[in-house]
Design a protein around this motif. Structure first.
Motif, PDB file in Angstrom:
ATOM      1  N   ARG A 151      -3.331   2.556  -1.367  1.00  0.00           N
ATOM      2  CA  ARG A 151      -2.103   2.190  -1.376  1.00  0.00           C
ATOM      3  C   ARG A 151      -1.431   3.433  -1.435  1.00  0.00           C
ATOM      4  N   ALA A 152      -0.797   3.399  -0.587  1.00  0.00           N
ATOM      5  CA  ALA A 152       0.556   4.475  -0.295  1.00  0.00           C
ATOM      6  C   ALA A 152       2.015   4.593  -0.351  1.00  0.00           C
ATOM      7  N   ALA A 153       3.018   5.448  -0.862  1.00  0.00           N
ATOM      8  CA  ALA A 153       4.208   4.728  -0.098  1.00  0.00           C
ATOM      9  C   ALA A 153       4.379   5.068   0.975  1.00  0.00           C
ATOM     10  N   SER A 154       4.514   4.187   2.325  1.00  0.00           N
ATOM     11  CA  SER A 154       4.148   4.386   3.563  1.00  0.00           C
ATOM     12  C   SER A 154       5.028   5.961   3.879  1.00  0.00           C
ATOM     13  N   ASP A 155       6.293   6.095   3.464  1.00  0.00           N
ATOM     14  CA  ASP A 155       6.988   7.610   3.930  1.00  0.00           C
ATOM     15  C   ASP A 155       5.556   8.644   3.485  1.00  0.00           C
ATOM     16  N   ASN A 156       4.609   8.591   2.500  1.00  0.00           N
ATOM     17  CA  ASN A 156       3.557   9.767   2.019  1.00  0.00           C
ATOM     18  C   ASN A 156       2.233   9.643   3.152  1.00  0.00           C
ATOM     19  N   VAL A 157       2.940  10.702   4.683  1.00  0.00           N
ATOM     20  CA  VAL A 157       1.944  10.519   5.417  1.00  0.00           C
ATOM     21  C   VAL A 157       0.808  11.323   5.776  1.00  0.00           C
ATOM     22  N   LYS A 182      17.144   7.275 -10.800  1.00  0.00           N
ATOM     23  CA  LYS A 182      17.778   5.414 -11.246  1.00  0.00           C
ATOM     24  C   LYS A 182      16.876   5.471 -10.883  1.00  0.00           C
ATOM     25  N   GLY A 183      15.862   5.993  -9.594  1.00  0.00           N
ATOM     26  CA  GLY A 183      14.910   4.661  -9.295  1.00  0.00           C
ATOM     27  C   GLY A 183      15.661   3.563  -7.847  1.00  0.00           C
ATOM     28  N   GLU A 184      14.246   3.532  -6.873  1.00  0.00           N
ATOM     29  CA  GLU A 184      14.708   2.438  -5.704  1.00  0.00           C
ATOM     30  C   GLU A 184      14.041   1.487  -5.488  1.00  0.00           C
ATOM     31  N   GLU A 185      14.158   0.963  -4.925  1.00  0.00           N
ATOM     32  CA  GLU A 185      12.722   0.018  -3.321  1.00  0.00           C
ATOM     33  C   GLU A 185      12.417   0.819  -2.546  1.00  0.00           C
ATOM     34  N   ILE A 186      10.657   0.814  -2.788  1.00  0.00           N
ATOM     35  CA  ILE A 186      10.769   1.472  -1.585  1.00  0.00           C
ATOM     36  C   ILE A 186       9.589   0.558  -0.945  1.00  0.00           C
ATOM     37  N   GLU A 187       8.997   1.047   0.352  1.00  0.00           N
ATOM     38  CA  GLU A 187       7.767   1.131   0.877  1.00  0.00           C
ATOM     39  C   GLU A 187       6.439   0.852   0.727  1.00  0.00           C
TER      40      GLU A 187
END
Ligand SMILES: CC(C)(COP(=O)(O)OP(=O)(O)OC[C@H]1O[C@@H](n2cnc3c(N)ncnc32)[C@H](O)[C@@H]1OP(=O)(O)O)[C@@H](O)C(=O)NCCC(=O)NCCS
Length: 190
Positions: free
Chosen positions: A143-149, A178-183
């Motif tokens: 899995r990877a953050a979708s912007d971790n191209v 503060k953090g945020e929800e990411i895909e």
């Protein structure tokens, strides 16, 4: 070149992780850019003693596959000298964590992390391929953050394909820390 057979070139290799690698992993994994790429880290991730204690448990657990990613000169590899520890790559079964809710895959995941100065040189692409030659269990998940191209590209080049996306709370993102929800993109190697 960081890998190859030519004399004098540095080659990417994997070896068993050793306790003396862990302080180097701490440096690699507490770099702000890397933490931003990953998106979410444990609440005590920046606590060096806690990091080392967690790795003590990882190293004592024979069911986990953990390798140091090293750069070495081919001619010195046999003697195991003159190596540079540049990162870590591991295979593990994720256990549900209320602090980081996410899909639990029906099989093991891989994860990897390079020191900042070693990124963008093709090292992860080589390391993942070496790891997959050694770790033959399939399916394998990642899995990877979708912007971790960069990470997603490494996985695609190794044959992983996307199986879904979900949101997660990234405590290393957002304004004011503060953090945020990411895909996040979920991937499998069949
Ligand atoms: C993600 C990471 C492992 C990539 O390692 P790397 O050695 O820099 O990757 P490579 O150099 O092998 O690059 C692989 C591909 O991704 C591309 N890429 C790498 N970083 C990139 C970036 N920041 N932006 C866009 N593309 C990138 C490369 O151009 C290359 O593509 P190509 O082979 O088609 O030319 C590394 O940046 C890292 O350790 N980051 C911090 C921890 C992390 O994110 N771990 C993964 C968590 S899922």
């Amino acid at each position: 070149m960081v890998h190859g057979a030519g004399t004098g070139e540095m080659r990417v290799m994997l070896r068993e992780t050793r306790p003396e690698d862990v302080p180097r992993f701490f440096e690699h994994q507490t770099d702000p850019e890397g933490m931003w790429m990953v998106g979410s880290v444990r609440p005590n991730h920046l606590d060096r003693d806690a990091f080392i204690a967690r790795w003590d448990a990882i190293l004592a657990n024979d069911t986990l596959i953990k390798r140091a990613i090293i750069l070495t000169h081919p001619e010195s590899a046999a003697a195991n000298t003159a190596e540079i520890v540049v990162g870590s790559i591991n295979c593990f079964e994720r256990v549900p964590d209320p602090a980081r809710p996410c899909t639990i895959f029906p099989g093991p995941e891989i994860g990897y992390w390079l020191g900042r100065e070693h990124r963008g040189k093709g090292i992860a692409s080589v390391a993942v391929k070496l790891f997959l030659a050694e770790v033959t269990r399939r399916p394998l998940y990642a899995r990877a953050a979708s912007d971790n191209v960069g990470s997603i590209r490494v996985l695609q080049k190794a044959g992983f394909t996307e199986i879904g996306r979900e949101m997660f709370f990234a405590n290393m993102r957002g304004a004011d820390g503060k953090g945020e929800e990411i895909e996040e993109t979920m991937m499998v190697l069949e």
